[in-house]
Design a protein around this motif. Structure first.
Motif, PDB file in Angstrom:
ATOM      1  N   LYS A 118     -24.514  -1.394  54.810  1.00 55.16           N
ATOM      2  CA  LYS A 118     -25.551  -0.989  55.891  1.00 55.16           C
ATOM      3  C   LYS A 118     -24.712  -0.095  57.015  1.00 55.16           C
ATOM      4  O   LYS A 118     -25.343   0.480  57.893  1.00 55.16           O
ATOM      5  CB  LYS A 118     -26.166  -2.238  56.285  1.00 55.16           C
ATOM      6  N   ASN A 119     -23.255  -0.536  57.323  1.00 55.87           N
ATOM      7  CA  ASN A 119     -22.530   0.113  58.289  1.00 55.87           C
ATOM      8  C   ASN A 119     -21.232   0.923  57.676  1.00 55.87           C
ATOM      9  O   ASN A 119     -20.071   0.470  57.977  1.00 55.87           O
ATOM     10  CB  ASN A 119     -22.342  -0.788  59.175  1.00 55.87           C
ATOM     11  N   PRO A 120     -21.485   1.877  56.959  1.00 57.53           N
ATOM     12  CA  PRO A 120     -20.447   2.350  56.337  1.00 57.53           C
ATOM     13  C   PRO A 120     -19.612   3.099  57.400  1.00 57.53           C
ATOM     14  O   PRO A 120     -19.960   3.285  58.494  1.00 57.53           O
ATOM     15  CB  PRO A 120     -21.048   3.631  55.214  1.00 57.53           C
ATOM     16  N   LEU A 130     -22.620  10.162  54.087  1.00 60.90           N
ATOM     17  CA  LEU A 130     -21.857   8.959  54.147  1.00 60.90           C
ATOM     18  C   LEU A 130     -21.577   8.278  53.098  1.00 60.90           C
ATOM     19  O   LEU A 130     -22.345   8.277  51.910  1.00 60.90           O
ATOM     20  CB  LEU A 130     -22.495   7.970  55.081  1.00 60.90           C
ATOM     21  N   ASN A 131     -20.493   7.834  52.754  1.00 62.73           N
ATOM     22  CA  ASN A 131     -19.890   7.133  51.444  1.00 62.73           C
ATOM     23  C   ASN A 131     -20.629   5.708  51.572  1.00 62.73           C
ATOM     24  O   ASN A 131     -19.643   4.881  51.951  1.00 62.73           O
ATOM     25  CB  ASN A 131     -18.646   6.985  51.279  1.00 62.73           C
ATOM     26  N   SER A 132     -21.998   5.324  51.524  1.00 61.34           N
ATOM     27  CA  SER A 132     -22.285   4.115  51.804  1.00 61.34           C
ATOM     28  C   SER A 132     -22.785   3.220  50.522  1.00 61.34           C
ATOM     29  O   SER A 132     -23.420   2.054  50.651  1.00 61.34           O
ATOM     30  CB  SER A 132     -23.865   4.254  52.430  1.00 61.34           C
ATOM     31  N   CYS A 133     -22.639   3.730  49.288  1.00 63.31           N
ATOM     32  CA  CYS A 133     -22.912   3.250  47.933  1.00 63.31           C
ATOM     33  C   CYS A 133     -21.457   2.816  47.101  1.00 63.31           C
ATOM     34  O   CYS A 133     -20.820   3.852  47.173  1.00 63.31           O
ATOM     35  CB  CYS A 133     -24.078   3.805  47.387  1.00 63.31           C
ATOM     36  N   GLU A 134     -21.568   1.569  46.577  1.00 60.07           N
ATOM     37  CA  GLU A 134     -20.649   1.368  45.557  1.00 60.07           C
ATOM     38  C   GLU A 134     -21.261   0.889  44.216  1.00 60.07           C
ATOM     39  O   GLU A 134     -22.469   0.441  44.361  1.00 60.07           O
ATOM     40  CB  GLU A 134     -19.439   0.585  45.985  1.00 60.07           C
ATOM     41  N   ASN A 156     -31.154  -4.403  40.675  1.00 62.09           N
ATOM     42  CA  ASN A 156     -29.704  -3.952  40.528  1.00 62.09           C
ATOM     43  C   ASN A 156     -29.322  -3.237  41.717  1.00 62.09           C
ATOM     44  O   ASN A 156     -28.636  -2.140  41.956  1.00 62.09           O
ATOM     45  CB  ASN A 156     -29.725  -3.241  39.310  1.00 62.09           C
ATOM     46  N   PHE A 157     -29.637  -4.022  43.113  1.00 62.09           N
ATOM     47  CA  PHE A 157     -29.170  -3.157  44.374  1.00 62.09           C
ATOM     48  C   PHE A 157     -28.837  -4.340  45.257  1.00 62.09           C
ATOM     49  O   PHE A 157     -29.877  -5.474  45.185  1.00 62.09           O
ATOM     50  CB  PHE A 157     -30.362  -2.409  44.706  1.00 62.09           C
ATOM     51  N   ILE A 158     -28.034  -4.396  46.047  1.00 61.36           N
ATOM     52  CA  ILE A 158     -27.923  -5.289  47.078  1.00 61.36           C
ATOM     53  C   ILE A 158     -27.330  -4.607  48.335  1.00 61.36           C
ATOM     54  O   ILE A 158     -26.684  -3.635  48.240  1.00 61.36           O
ATOM     55  CB  ILE A 158     -26.922  -6.433  46.668  1.00 61.36           C
ATOM     56  N   GLU A 159     -27.878  -5.034  49.524  1.00 64.32           N
ATOM     57  CA  GLU A 159     -27.527  -4.388  50.712  1.00 64.32           C
ATOM     58  C   GLU A 159     -26.947  -5.548  51.901  1.00 64.32           C
ATOM     59  O   GLU A 159     -27.600  -6.536  52.013  1.00 64.32           O
ATOM     60  CB  GLU A 159     -28.572  -3.770  51.492  1.00 64.32           C
ATOM     61  N   THR A 160     -25.828  -5.233  52.235  1.00 63.32           N
ATOM     62  CA  THR A 160     -25.100  -5.963  53.067  1.00 63.32           C
ATOM     63  C   THR A 160     -24.171  -5.057  54.084  1.00 63.32           C
ATOM     64  O   THR A 160     -23.928  -3.873  53.733  1.00 63.32           O
ATOM     65  CB  THR A 160     -24.335  -6.969  52.477  1.00 63.32           C
ATOM     66  N   PRO A 161     -23.572  -5.465  55.397  1.00 61.92           N
ATOM     67  CA  PRO A 161     -22.574  -5.092  55.902  1.00 61.92           C
ATOM     68  C   PRO A 161     -21.367  -5.115  55.166  1.00 61.92           C
ATOM     69  O   PRO A 161     -21.174  -5.822  54.133  1.00 61.92           O
ATOM     70  CB  PRO A 161     -22.545  -5.519  57.366  1.00 61.92           C
ATOM     71  N   ILE A 162     -20.479  -4.150  55.522  1.00 61.74           N
ATOM     72  CA  ILE A 162     -19.011  -4.330  54.753  1.00 61.74           C
ATOM     73  C   ILE A 162     -18.537  -5.425  55.495  1.00 61.74           C
ATOM     74  O   ILE A 162     -18.852  -6.210  56.490  1.00 61.74           O
ATOM     75  CB  ILE A 162     -18.159  -3.006  55.296  1.00 61.74           C
ATOM     76  N   CYS A 163     -17.242  -5.837  54.997  1.00 60.44           N
ATOM     77  CA  CYS A 163     -16.557  -7.188  55.382  1.00 60.44           C
ATOM     78  C   CYS A 163     -15.866  -6.831  56.615  1.00 60.44           C
ATOM     79  O   CYS A 163     -15.380  -6.097  56.892  1.00 60.44           O
ATOM     80  CB  CYS A 163     -15.618  -7.477  54.408  1.00 60.44           C
ATOM     81  N   MET A 164     -16.193  -7.799  57.721  1.00 61.48           N
ATOM     82  CA  MET A 164     -15.948  -7.557  58.824  1.00 61.48           C
ATOM     83  C   MET A 164     -15.742  -8.707  59.790  1.00 61.48           C
ATOM     84  O   MET A 164     -16.089 -10.137  59.204  1.00 61.48           O
ATOM     85  CB  MET A 164     -16.797  -6.434  59.687  1.00 61.48           C
ATOM     86  N   GLY A 165     -15.458  -8.974  61.071  1.00 56.99           N
ATOM     87  CA  GLY A 165     -15.459 -10.086  61.772  1.00 56.99           C
ATOM     88  C   GLY A 165     -14.373 -11.386  61.245  1.00 56.99           C
ATOM     89  O   GLY A 165     -13.273 -10.858  60.812  1.00 56.99           O
ATOM     90  N   LYS A 166     -14.634 -12.399  61.477  1.00 55.73           N
ATOM     91  CA  LYS A 166     -13.758 -13.226  61.218  1.00 55.73           C
ATOM     92  C   LYS A 166     -13.376 -13.584  59.550  1.00 55.73           C
ATOM     93  O   LYS A 166     -12.339 -13.905  59.304  1.00 55.73           O
ATOM     94  CB  LYS A 166     -14.124 -14.997  61.476  1.00 55.73           C
TER      95      LYS A 166
END
Length: 267
Positions: A118-120, A130-134, A156-166
Protein backbone atom coordinates in the motif's frame (compact mmCIF):
# COMPACT_ATOMS: atom_id res chain seq x y z
CA UNK A 1 27.75 -31.05 12.98
CA UNK A 2 26.89 -27.72 11.42
CA UNK A 3 27.07 -24.49 13.39
CA UNK A 4 23.65 -23.76 14.84
CA UNK A 5 21.71 -21.93 17.51
CA UNK A 6 18.83 -23.83 19.08
CA UNK A 7 16.21 -21.52 20.57
CA UNK A 8 13.56 -23.93 21.85
CA UNK A 9 11.07 -24.09 18.97
CA UNK A 10 13.47 -22.54 16.46
CA UNK A 11 16.53 -24.11 14.86
CA UNK A 12 18.70 -21.48 13.16
CA UNK A 13 21.51 -22.61 10.86
CA UNK A 14 24.33 -20.44 9.53
CA UNK A 15 25.36 -21.96 6.22
CA UNK A 16 24.68 -22.53 2.54
CA UNK A 17 21.12 -23.84 2.30
CA UNK A 18 21.79 -25.68 -0.96
CA UNK A 19 24.27 -27.81 0.96
CA UNK A 20 22.53 -27.91 4.34
CA UNK A 21 19.17 -28.96 2.90
CA UNK A 22 20.74 -32.23 1.80
CA UNK A 23 21.26 -33.08 5.48
CA UNK A 24 17.52 -32.81 6.21
CA UNK A 25 15.43 -35.99 6.42
CA UNK A 26 12.86 -36.83 3.78
CA UNK A 27 9.29 -35.63 4.41
CA UNK A 28 10.35 -33.59 7.44
CA UNK A 29 8.81 -30.17 6.72
CA UNK A 30 5.15 -29.05 6.69
CA UNK A 31 5.53 -25.66 5.01
CA UNK A 32 8.35 -24.11 3.00
CA UNK A 33 7.97 -20.34 3.05
CA UNK A 34 10.90 -18.44 1.64
CA UNK A 35 12.12 -15.33 -0.15
CA UNK A 36 15.06 -16.15 -2.46
CA UNK A 37 16.87 -13.50 -4.54
CA UNK A 38 14.81 -11.87 -7.31
CA UNK A 39 17.76 -10.97 -9.59
CA UNK A 40 16.27 -7.52 -10.13
CA UNK A 41 19.56 -5.68 -9.66
CA UNK A 42 20.49 -6.21 -13.29
CA UNK A 43 17.58 -3.94 -14.22
CA UNK A 44 18.60 -1.24 -11.75
CA UNK A 45 18.87 2.40 -12.75
CA UNK A 46 21.09 3.03 -9.74
CA UNK A 47 20.42 4.22 -6.22
CA UNK A 48 19.02 7.71 -5.82
CA UNK A 49 20.06 10.07 -3.00
CA UNK A 50 17.98 12.99 -1.73
CA UNK A 51 18.33 15.71 0.88
CA UNK A 52 14.67 15.51 1.89
CA UNK A 53 14.19 11.73 2.26
CA UNK A 54 16.06 8.47 2.64
CA UNK A 55 17.99 7.05 -0.27
CA UNK A 56 15.97 4.96 -2.73
CA UNK A 57 17.70 1.62 -3.10
CA UNK A 58 17.31 0.37 -6.67
CA UNK A 59 20.44 -1.79 -6.56
CA UNK A 60 18.91 -4.06 -3.83
CA UNK A 61 22.11 -5.81 -2.59
CA UNK A 62 25.25 -7.53 -3.83
CA UNK A 63 23.71 -10.96 -3.23
CA UNK A 64 20.94 -10.12 -5.69
CA UNK A 65 23.51 -9.78 -8.49
CA UNK A 66 24.43 -13.47 -8.26
CA UNK A 67 22.40 -15.49 -10.81
CA UNK A 68 19.65 -17.45 -9.09
CA UNK A 69 18.19 -20.55 -10.74
CA UNK A 70 14.87 -21.88 -9.34
CA UNK A 71 15.78 -25.29 -10.75
CA UNK A 72 18.29 -25.70 -7.89
CA UNK A 73 15.41 -25.85 -5.40
CA UNK A 74 13.22 -28.50 -6.99
CA UNK A 75 14.78 -31.78 -5.87
CA UNK A 76 15.43 -30.79 -2.26
CA UNK A 77 12.06 -29.06 -1.81
CA UNK A 78 10.25 -32.10 -3.17
CA UNK A 79 12.27 -34.47 -0.97
CA UNK A 80 11.94 -32.70 2.39
CA UNK A 81 8.28 -31.67 2.04
CA UNK A 82 5.68 -33.88 3.70
CA UNK A 83 2.90 -35.26 1.45
CA UNK A 84 0.51 -32.83 3.17
CA UNK A 85 2.90 -29.90 2.82
CA UNK A 86 2.81 -26.60 0.93
CA UNK A 87 5.41 -24.33 -0.67
CA UNK A 88 5.20 -20.52 -0.94
CA UNK A 89 8.06 -18.66 -2.63
CA UNK A 90 8.28 -14.88 -3.00
CA UNK A 91 9.50 -13.83 -6.42
CA UNK A 92 9.14 -11.19 -9.14
CA UNK A 93 7.95 -10.92 -12.75
CA UNK A 94 11.34 -11.79 -14.21
CA UNK A 95 11.52 -15.24 -12.53
CA UNK A 96 7.89 -16.38 -12.35
CA UNK A 97 8.17 -18.15 -15.72
CA UNK A 98 11.29 -20.00 -14.63
CA UNK A 99 9.56 -21.20 -11.46
CA UNK A 100 6.62 -22.44 -13.53
CA UNK A 101 8.90 -24.22 -15.98
CA UNK A 102 10.67 -26.31 -13.33
CA UNK A 103 8.00 -26.73 -10.61
CA UNK A 104 4.77 -27.17 -12.56
CA UNK A 105 5.70 -30.68 -13.82
CA UNK A 106 6.55 -31.78 -10.27
CA UNK A 107 3.52 -30.67 -8.23
CA UNK A 108 -0.19 -31.18 -8.78
CA UNK A 109 -0.91 -27.46 -8.42
CA UNK A 110 1.04 -24.36 -9.39
CA UNK A 111 -0.69 -21.10 -8.47
CA UNK A 112 0.42 -17.64 -7.46
CA UNK A 113 -0.50 -14.87 -5.03
CA UNK A 114 -0.03 -11.13 -5.35
CA UNK A 115 1.16 -9.05 -2.43
CA UNK A 116 0.17 -5.42 -2.97
CA UNK A 117 2.23 -2.91 -1.01
CA UNK A 118 0.00 0.00 0.00
CA UNK A 119 2.96 2.33 0.47
CA UNK A 120 5.56 1.38 -2.17
CA UNK A 121 8.66 3.40 -2.94
CA UNK A 122 7.55 6.49 -4.90
CA UNK A 123 8.40 6.80 -8.58
CA UNK A 124 10.41 10.01 -8.43
CA UNK A 125 10.91 10.21 -12.19
CA UNK A 126 7.17 9.66 -12.84
CA UNK A 127 8.11 7.60 -15.89
CA UNK A 128 6.38 4.28 -15.16
CA UNK A 129 4.16 2.45 -12.68
CA UNK A 130 5.13 2.27 -9.03
CA UNK A 131 6.58 -1.11 -8.13
CA UNK A 132 3.74 -1.94 -5.73
CA UNK A 133 3.24 -5.68 -6.30
CA UNK A 134 5.26 -8.79 -5.60
CA UNK A 135 4.41 -12.34 -6.63
CA UNK A 136 4.33 -15.48 -4.51
CA UNK A 137 4.57 -18.93 -6.10
CA UNK A 138 2.20 -21.45 -4.46
CA UNK A 139 2.75 -25.21 -4.80
CA UNK A 140 1.06 -28.31 -3.39
CA UNK A 141 -0.10 -31.84 -4.07
CA UNK A 142 -3.51 -33.44 -3.52
CA UNK A 143 -4.28 -33.90 0.16
CA UNK A 144 -2.29 -30.83 1.22
CA UNK A 145 -3.03 -28.97 4.46
CA UNK A 146 -5.42 -26.11 3.73
CA UNK A 147 -7.26 -23.97 6.27
CA UNK A 148 -9.92 -22.34 4.10
CA UNK A 149 -11.68 -19.56 6.01
CA UNK A 150 -14.27 -17.25 4.42
CA UNK A 151 -14.57 -16.77 0.67
CA UNK A 152 -13.66 -13.09 0.94
CA UNK A 153 -10.49 -13.96 2.88
CA UNK A 154 -9.15 -16.54 0.45
CA UNK A 155 -8.33 -14.42 -2.58
CA UNK A 156 -4.87 -14.93 -4.08
CA UNK A 157 -4.22 -11.30 -3.18
CA UNK A 158 -3.14 -9.64 0.04
CA UNK A 159 -2.64 -5.95 0.71
CA UNK A 160 -0.51 -4.53 3.52
CA UNK A 161 2.05 -1.77 4.07
CA UNK A 162 5.71 -2.64 3.58
CA UNK A 163 7.69 -3.64 6.66
CA UNK A 164 8.34 -0.50 8.71
CA UNK A 165 8.32 1.02 12.17
CA UNK A 166 9.38 -1.08 15.17
CA UNK A 167 9.04 -4.25 13.12
CA UNK A 168 11.80 -3.17 10.74
CA UNK A 169 15.28 -4.35 11.69
CA UNK A 170 17.42 -1.21 11.57
CA UNK A 171 20.87 -2.79 11.80
CA UNK A 172 21.55 -4.60 9.62
CA UNK A 173 18.82 -3.33 7.30
CA UNK A 174 17.63 -6.06 4.96
CA UNK A 175 16.26 -4.55 1.71
CA UNK A 176 13.72 -7.37 1.27
CA UNK A 177 12.37 -7.77 4.83
CA UNK A 178 8.75 -8.91 4.61
CA UNK A 179 6.01 -7.76 7.02
CA UNK A 180 4.73 -10.25 9.57
CA UNK A 181 1.15 -9.65 8.42
CA UNK A 182 1.81 -11.23 5.01
CA UNK A 183 3.81 -14.15 6.41
CA UNK A 184 1.27 -14.91 9.13
CA UNK A 185 -1.58 -14.86 6.60
CA UNK A 186 0.16 -17.58 4.57
CA UNK A 187 1.18 -19.63 7.61
CA UNK A 188 -2.39 -19.69 8.95
CA UNK A 189 -3.74 -20.98 5.66
CA UNK A 190 -1.04 -23.50 4.79
CA UNK A 191 -0.07 -25.10 8.13
CA UNK A 192 -1.37 -26.09 11.55
CA UNK A 193 -0.16 -25.41 15.07
CA UNK A 194 2.88 -27.51 15.89
CA UNK A 195 3.88 -27.85 12.22
CA UNK A 196 7.42 -27.18 11.04
CA UNK A 197 7.90 -24.09 8.85
CA UNK A 198 11.15 -23.99 6.89
CA UNK A 199 12.89 -20.96 5.35
CA UNK A 200 16.20 -21.70 3.57
CA UNK A 201 16.78 -17.97 2.85
CA UNK A 202 16.05 -16.70 6.34
CA UNK A 203 17.47 -13.17 6.14
CA UNK A 204 16.70 -11.43 9.43
CA UNK A 205 14.24 -14.10 10.58
CA UNK A 206 10.80 -12.69 9.77
CA UNK A 207 9.37 -16.05 8.66
CA UNK A 208 10.52 -17.59 11.92
CA UNK A 209 9.10 -14.72 13.96
CA UNK A 210 5.72 -15.19 12.24
CA UNK A 211 5.83 -18.98 12.68
CA UNK A 212 6.54 -18.74 16.40
CA UNK A 213 3.80 -16.14 16.83
CA UNK A 214 1.37 -18.75 15.49
CA UNK A 215 2.66 -21.68 17.60
CA UNK A 216 4.55 -23.39 14.79
CA UNK A 217 8.11 -24.69 14.91
CA UNK A 218 10.74 -23.11 12.70
CA UNK A 219 13.90 -24.13 10.86
CA UNK A 220 15.81 -21.31 9.20
CA UNK A 221 19.01 -21.19 7.16
CA UNK A 222 21.04 -18.11 6.29
CA UNK A 223 24.42 -17.96 4.57
CA UNK A 224 25.24 -14.35 5.54
CA UNK A 225 26.69 -14.33 9.09
CA UNK A 226 25.56 -10.73 9.66
CA UNK A 227 21.92 -11.51 8.90
CA UNK A 228 22.20 -14.77 10.82
CA UNK A 229 23.44 -13.05 13.96
CA UNK A 230 20.69 -10.44 13.59
CA UNK A 231 18.13 -13.26 13.63
CA UNK A 232 19.68 -14.89 16.70
CA UNK A 233 19.60 -11.52 18.49
CA UNK A 234 16.00 -10.93 17.38
CA UNK A 235 14.80 -14.27 18.75
CA UNK A 236 16.74 -13.91 21.99
CA UNK A 237 15.23 -10.47 22.54
CA UNK A 238 11.75 -11.82 21.89
CA UNK A 239 12.27 -14.65 24.33
CA UNK A 240 13.74 -12.37 26.99
CA UNK A 241 10.94 -9.83 26.62
CA UNK A 242 8.34 -12.56 27.01
CA UNK A 243 9.85 -14.09 30.11
CA UNK A 244 10.37 -10.68 31.76
CA UNK A 245 6.83 -9.39 31.15
CA UNK A 246 3.89 -10.09 33.47
CA UNK A 247 1.38 -7.35 32.63
CA UNK A 248 1.01 -6.94 28.87
CA UNK A 249 -1.09 -5.00 26.42
CA UNK A 250 -3.23 -6.73 23.80
CA UNK A 251 -0.61 -6.03 21.15
CA UNK A 252 1.89 -8.40 22.77
CA UNK A 253 -0.37 -11.44 23.05
CA UNK A 254 1.31 -13.18 20.12
CA UNK A 255 4.70 -12.73 21.76
CA UNK A 256 3.43 -14.04 25.09
CA UNK A 257 1.95 -17.07 23.33
CA UNK A 258 5.44 -17.70 21.97
CA UNK A 259 6.83 -17.70 25.52
CA UNK A 260 4.08 -19.91 26.96
CA UNK A 261 4.72 -22.68 24.45
CA UNK A 262 8.44 -22.37 23.96
CA UNK A 263 9.70 -24.73 26.69
CA UNK A 264 7.57 -27.71 25.69
CA UNK A 265 8.86 -28.22 22.14
CA UNK A 266 12.33 -29.16 20.92
CA UNK A 267 13.90 -30.51 17.76
Amino acid sequence: MYEREKLNRALLINGDSFRRMKEMPEASVDLILCDPPYNLSEYSTGNMKFEWRAEINNDVAKWDLLPFHPSRLVDDFKRILKPTGNIFIFTSYNLIGKYHEVFDPVFDTFQFMVWHKKNPVPNIRKSSFLNSCELIVCLWNKGHTWNFSAQNEMHNFIETPICMGKERIKEPKHPAQKPLAVLEHIIRIASNEGDIVFDPFMGVGSTGHAALNLSRKFIGMEIDPVYYQATVKRFEQLSQACHNTSDVEDGTKNTISYAQNIDSISF
